[in-house]
Design an enzyme around this catalytic site. Structure first.
Site, mmCIF file in Angstrom:
data_model
loop_
_atom_site.group_PDB
_atom_site.id
_atom_site.type_symbol
_atom_site.label_atom_id
_atom_site.label_comp_id
_atom_site.label_asym_id
_atom_site.label_seq_id
_atom_site.Cartn_x
_atom_site.Cartn_y
_atom_site.Cartn_z
ATOM 1 N N GLY A 130 0.780 -1.251 0.000
ATOM 2 C CA GLY A 130 0.000 0.000 0.000
ATOM 3 C C GLY A 130 0.799 1.282 0.000
ATOM 4 N N ASP B 46 1.396 3.064 4.535
ATOM 5 C CA ASP B 46 0.277 3.905 4.119
ATOM 6 C C ASP B 46 -0.680 4.174 5.279
ATOM 7 O OD1 ASP B 46 -0.453 1.249 4.140
ATOM 8 O OD2 ASP B 46 -1.716 1.359 2.363
ATOM 9 N N ASP C 212 -3.107 1.072 11.573
ATOM 10 C CA ASP C 212 -4.450 0.642 11.950
ATOM 11 C C ASP C 212 -4.363 -0.011 13.337
ATOM 12 O OD1 ASP C 212 -7.043 -0.430 11.873
ATOM 13 O OD2 ASP C 212 -6.946 -0.862 9.767
ATOM 14 N N LYS D 42 -5.212 5.706 12.022
ATOM 15 C CA LYS D 42 -6.587 5.411 12.429
ATOM 16 C C LYS D 42 -6.552 4.935 13.889
ATOM 17 C CE LYS D 42 -9.235 3.308 9.231
ATOM 18 N NZ LYS D 42 -9.881 2.152 8.530
ATOM 19 N N ASP E 97 -6.200 -0.162 -0.942
ATOM 20 C CA ASP E 97 -7.057 -0.935 -1.839
ATOM 21 C C ASP E 97 -8.298 -1.488 -1.151
ATOM 22 O OD1 ASP E 97 -5.638 -2.942 -0.251
ATOM 23 O OD2 ASP E 97 -6.452 -4.392 -1.669
ATOM 24 N N ARG F 104 -6.194 1.384 -5.798
ATOM 25 C CA ARG F 104 -4.888 1.875 -5.351
ATOM 26 C C ARG F 104 -4.430 3.063 -6.197
ATOM 27 N NH1 ARG F 104 -2.512 -2.017 -1.820
ATOM 28 N NH2 ARG F 104 -2.952 -4.179 -2.337
HETATM 29 C C1 PRP Z 1 -2.493 -2.689 5.325
HETATM 30 C C2 PRP Z 1 -1.672 -1.431 5.289
HETATM 31 C C3 PRP Z 1 -0.688 -1.601 6.410
HETATM 32 C C4 PRP Z 1 -1.407 -2.517 7.367
HETATM 33 C C5 PRP Z 1 -1.831 -1.751 8.575
HETATM 34 O O1 PRP Z 1 -1.827 -3.658 4.601
HETATM 35 O O2 PRP Z 1 -1.032 -1.284 4.033
HETATM 36 O O3 PRP Z 1 0.527 -2.179 5.986
HETATM 37 O O4 PRP Z 1 -2.556 -3.037 6.689
HETATM 38 O O5 PRP Z 1 -2.623 -2.547 9.395
HETATM 39 P P1 PRP Z 1 -2.291 -2.868 10.901
HETATM 40 O O6 PRP Z 1 -1.871 -1.586 11.567
HETATM 41 O O7 PRP Z 1 -3.625 -3.375 11.417
HETATM 42 O O8 PRP Z 1 -1.248 -3.919 10.948
HETATM 43 P P2 PRP Z 1 -2.584 -4.887 3.924
HETATM 44 O O9 PRP Z 1 -2.404 -6.077 4.797
HETATM 45 O O10 PRP Z 1 -3.991 -4.506 3.576
HETATM 46 O O11 PRP Z 1 -1.719 -5.150 2.633
HETATM 47 P P3 PRP Z 1 -1.469 -4.223 1.351
HETATM 48 O O12 PRP Z 1 -0.718 -3.003 1.809
HETATM 49 O O13 PRP Z 1 -0.647 -5.115 0.495
HETATM 50 O O14 PRP Z 1 -2.809 -3.879 0.758
#
Ligand code: PRP
Length: 194
Positions: free
Chosen positions: A50, A109, A112, A140, A168, A174
């Site tokens: 991301g 990105d 969370d 967030k 995404d 994206r």
């Molecule tokens: C998303 C985002 C972060 C992660 C954050 O990745 O890009 O890397 O989640 O979440 P967290 O704080 O709960 O760990 P995702 O797993 O969706 O993969 P991607 O970036 O390949 O879409």
């Protein structure tokens, strides 16, 4: 859900941060980050997938601050259990440059639950990086499971599902130049990354 383009977006999206606003914020972030760079050179480790759009634009903003950026990528997935950081982690793509003794900016990105950033920080530390700073485009806080904050934050967002600018939904959106909220009705229960 039908794919959308940069000029046409589905009705169930609301733009939260326009491309122009993101650009302005990135220039300010680059100024902030530059204050912590000692020799005009910075290794950025970006978490896949991301953060690739954020990395591209931020590295150009840093270049305008006369910072030379060296980039590397880390593919990491964490799926935590409960409220601890002891969830399983899978490295999907490992680092390709030595970090021993080097200052590193870890980029993602979105922050969370915090599990990804925590595991990535721990990994960089184990690989010998020193003075690890963290930077996320979006924070967030309502979703946090562990106590962790990023050193640099682009924008703080509420607990809504956001897409665009690297983020995404089912590997779509994206490419959008802005960040948008995917509204109820099409909002998935969990983020479905790779
Ligand atoms: C998303 C985002 C972060 C992660 C954050 O990745 O890009 O890397 O989640 O979440 P967290 O704080 O709960 O760990 P995702 O797993 O969706 O993969 P991607 O970036 O390949 O879409």
């Amino acid at each position: 859900m039908k794919p959308c383009s940069t000029t046409r977006r589905p009705d169930d999206m609301k733009i939260l941060f326009s491309a122009a606003r993101i650009r302005r914020r990135l220039d300010r972030l680059a100024e902030e980050i530059a204050h912590h760079v000692s020799n005009r050179e910075l290794i950025i480790v970006a978490i896949l997938k991301g953060s690739y759009v954020f990395l591209a634009d931020l590295s150009r903003s840093l270049a305008r601050q006369d910072i030379h950026v060296i980039v590397d990528f880390l593919g990491i997935s964490s799926y935590g259990s409960g409220t601890t950081s002891s969830g399983k982690v899978r490295i999907r793509h490992d680092l390709s440059i030595p970090l021993k003794g080097k200052p590193v900016l870890l980029l993602d990105d979105i922050l969370d639950t915090g599990l990804t950033l925590r595991h990535a920080t721990d990994l960089l530390r184990r690989r010998g990086a020193h003075n690890i700073r963290t930077c996320v485009l979006l924070d967030k806080p309502a979703r946090r499971r562990i106590p962790i904050e990023a050193d640099h934050v682009g924008f703080t967002v509420a607990d809504t599902f956001v897409v665009g600018y690297g983020l995404d939904y089912n590997n779509r959106y994206r490419h959008l130049p802005h960040i948008a909220e995917l509204r109820a009705g099409s909002k998935p229960a969990v983020r479905t990354g790779t």
